[in-house]
Design a protein around this motif. Sequence first.
Motif, mmCIF file in Angstrom:
data_model
loop_
_atom_site.group_PDB
_atom_site.id
_atom_site.type_symbol
_atom_site.label_atom_id
_atom_site.label_comp_id
_atom_site.label_asym_id
_atom_site.label_seq_id
_atom_site.Cartn_x
_atom_site.Cartn_y
_atom_site.Cartn_z
ATOM 1 N N ILE A 20 69.882 -5.535 -0.390
ATOM 2 C CA ILE A 20 68.989 -6.257 0.520
ATOM 3 C C ILE A 20 68.515 -7.556 -0.120
ATOM 4 C CG2 ILE A 20 66.745 -6.177 1.663
ATOM 5 C CD1 ILE A 20 67.176 -3.172 2.041
ATOM 6 N N ALA A 21 68.070 -7.463 -1.395
ATOM 7 C CA ALA A 21 67.550 -8.653 -2.073
ATOM 8 C C ALA A 21 68.639 -9.706 -2.264
ATOM 9 C CB ALA A 21 66.951 -8.261 -3.424
ATOM 10 N N ALA A 22 69.821 -9.278 -2.697
ATOM 11 C CA ALA A 22 70.906 -10.231 -2.928
ATOM 12 C C ALA A 22 71.339 -10.897 -1.628
ATOM 13 C CB ALA A 22 72.092 -9.520 -3.578
ATOM 14 N N THR A 23 71.397 -10.124 -0.552
ATOM 15 C CA THR A 23 71.766 -10.698 0.745
ATOM 16 C C THR A 23 70.737 -11.712 1.208
ATOM 17 O OG1 THR A 23 72.924 -8.664 1.374
ATOM 18 C CG2 THR A 23 72.282 -10.165 3.149
ATOM 19 N N LEU A 24 69.462 -11.362 1.075
ATOM 20 C CA LEU A 24 68.388 -12.267 1.488
ATOM 21 C C LEU A 24 68.405 -13.552 0.669
ATOM 22 C CD1 LEU A 24 65.827 -12.914 3.102
ATOM 23 C CD2 LEU A 24 64.522 -11.646 1.389
ATOM 24 N N PHE A 25 68.469 -13.417 -0.659
ATOM 25 C CA PHE A 25 68.456 -14.599 -1.523
ATOM 26 C C PHE A 25 69.675 -15.484 -1.272
ATOM 27 C CE2 PHE A 25 65.970 -11.890 -4.805
ATOM 28 C CZ PHE A 25 64.789 -12.137 -4.110
ATOM 29 N N SER A 26 70.837 -14.863 -1.088
ATOM 30 C CA SER A 26 72.051 -15.638 -0.835
ATOM 31 C C SER A 26 71.980 -16.364 0.508
ATOM 32 C CB SER A 26 73.277 -14.724 -0.883
ATOM 33 O OG SER A 26 73.433 -14.138 -2.157
ATOM 34 N N ALA A 27 71.412 -15.683 1.516
ATOM 35 C CA ALA A 27 71.271 -16.312 2.828
ATOM 36 C C ALA A 27 70.334 -17.511 2.758
ATOM 37 C CB ALA A 27 70.752 -15.295 3.842
ATOM 38 N N LEU A 28 69.244 -17.375 1.997
ATOM 39 C CA LEU A 28 68.325 -18.495 1.842
ATOM 40 C C LEU A 28 68.986 -19.649 1.095
ATOM 41 C CD1 LEU A 28 65.044 -16.535 1.057
ATOM 42 C CD2 LEU A 28 65.518 -17.897 3.106
ATOM 43 N N TYR A 224 66.661 -26.126 -4.506
ATOM 44 C CA TYR A 224 66.140 -24.871 -3.962
ATOM 45 C C TYR A 224 67.260 -23.853 -3.774
ATOM 46 C CZ TYR A 224 61.415 -26.592 -3.011
ATOM 47 O OH TYR A 224 60.133 -27.052 -3.141
ATOM 48 N N ALA A 225 68.423 -24.320 -3.326
ATOM 49 C CA ALA A 225 69.558 -23.411 -3.132
ATOM 50 C C ALA A 225 69.947 -22.756 -4.455
ATOM 51 C CB ALA A 225 70.748 -24.171 -2.545
ATOM 52 N N SER A 226 69.991 -23.560 -5.515
ATOM 53 C CA SER A 226 70.358 -22.990 -6.820
ATOM 54 C C SER A 226 69.342 -21.944 -7.266
ATOM 55 C CB SER A 226 70.481 -24.109 -7.860
ATOM 56 O OG SER A 226 69.227 -24.725 -8.102
ATOM 57 N N LEU A 230 70.244 -18.115 -8.069
ATOM 58 C CA LEU A 230 69.874 -17.546 -9.368
ATOM 59 C C LEU A 230 69.013 -16.298 -9.184
ATOM 60 C CD1 LEU A 230 69.110 -20.750 -11.475
ATOM 61 C CD2 LEU A 230 70.989 -19.124 -11.810
ATOM 62 N N ALA A 231 68.170 -16.295 -8.151
ATOM 63 C CA ALA A 231 67.364 -15.097 -7.874
ATOM 64 C C ALA A 231 68.262 -13.917 -7.522
ATOM 65 C CB ALA A 231 66.380 -15.380 -6.738
ATOM 66 N N ALA A 232 69.340 -14.181 -6.777
ATOM 67 C CA ALA A 232 70.281 -13.104 -6.452
ATOM 68 C C ALA A 232 70.954 -12.580 -7.710
ATOM 69 C CB ALA A 232 71.328 -13.614 -5.463
ATOM 70 N N VAL A 233 71.351 -13.505 -8.594
ATOM 71 C CA VAL A 233 71.949 -13.082 -9.867
ATOM 72 C C VAL A 233 70.938 -12.303 -10.695
ATOM 73 C CG1 VAL A 233 72.929 -13.909 -12.038
ATOM 74 C CG2 VAL A 233 73.599 -14.980 -9.881
ATOM 75 N N GLY A 234 69.677 -12.777 -10.686
ATOM 76 C CA GLY A 234 68.630 -12.093 -11.444
ATOM 77 C C GLY A 234 68.410 -10.675 -10.961
ATOM 78 N N ALA A 235 68.496 -10.471 -9.639
ATOM 79 C CA ALA A 235 68.354 -9.115 -9.097
ATOM 80 C C ALA A 235 69.457 -8.214 -9.617
ATOM 81 C CB ALA A 235 68.375 -9.165 -7.570
ATOM 82 N N GLY A 236 70.682 -8.768 -9.737
ATOM 83 C CA GLY A 236 71.778 -7.976 -10.277
ATOM 84 C C GLY A 236 71.575 -7.647 -11.741
#
Length: 250
Positions: A20-28, A224-226, A230-236
Amino acid sequence: MKIGRYRFAPPWWGLLLFAIAATLFSALGAWQIQRAHYKESLVAAQQAAREAGLTRMRPERAAAEGDARVSDLQYGRRYIAEGRYDGAHQILLRDQMHGQTVGYRVWTPLILDGGIRVMVDRGWVPDRERDTRPDPPAPVGPVRIQGFWRSFPQPPLQWGVQQACEARGWPRDLSYPGAATVRCQYEAPVVDGLLLLDPADPHGFVRDWDEDLVGLSPFGHYAYASQWFLAAVGAGVILVVVNLRRDGDA
């Protein structure tokens, strides 16, 4: 899953939260990239408009029902417009900040020859009484004004559908109305866009805009996109660190 001397066995809910987090962060992040591309097109249009210089507004090519953009009105270009203000039928764009103070942006229709209306943003006024809408005065009689052309502003986040057209007295108190909502207030042709009144015009209010109508630059959106990616990577990384164990560890 075994990785050398380590075992990676996250619980199902941990994988679900990560997904969920990775999908949300990637979409943003993807949305910010789209905004960057859009801003790049605005920058190019604005540069072309500056090079074109000041010209008279002639929106006669607007559709009879006023539901189309006028191809010869360029974003960011300075225009001269002549007509009469309809001060009795203004729109107040609510919840607009100036510094730390809440207020309204005042949109006054300028009626051109032929009855076509152009919405003129005459600036910001404070909301002094929360229970009473301000009704700023407008000049009477023919006027000749200058300003910058732009599209109707969009809210930072859009929820639901456009506002319904309701007759609730004047001035109308609206929140980011689109072209269709603006048109239905008047039941008459209204050009799709705004003329930001020149700051030197004496018949306006607080106007701190300038020729830079883009706002956040394309580079800012890429930044902001980066951050979101990075937040998605951080979640992983968090998922792996929390759930990676040596074989034999409890």
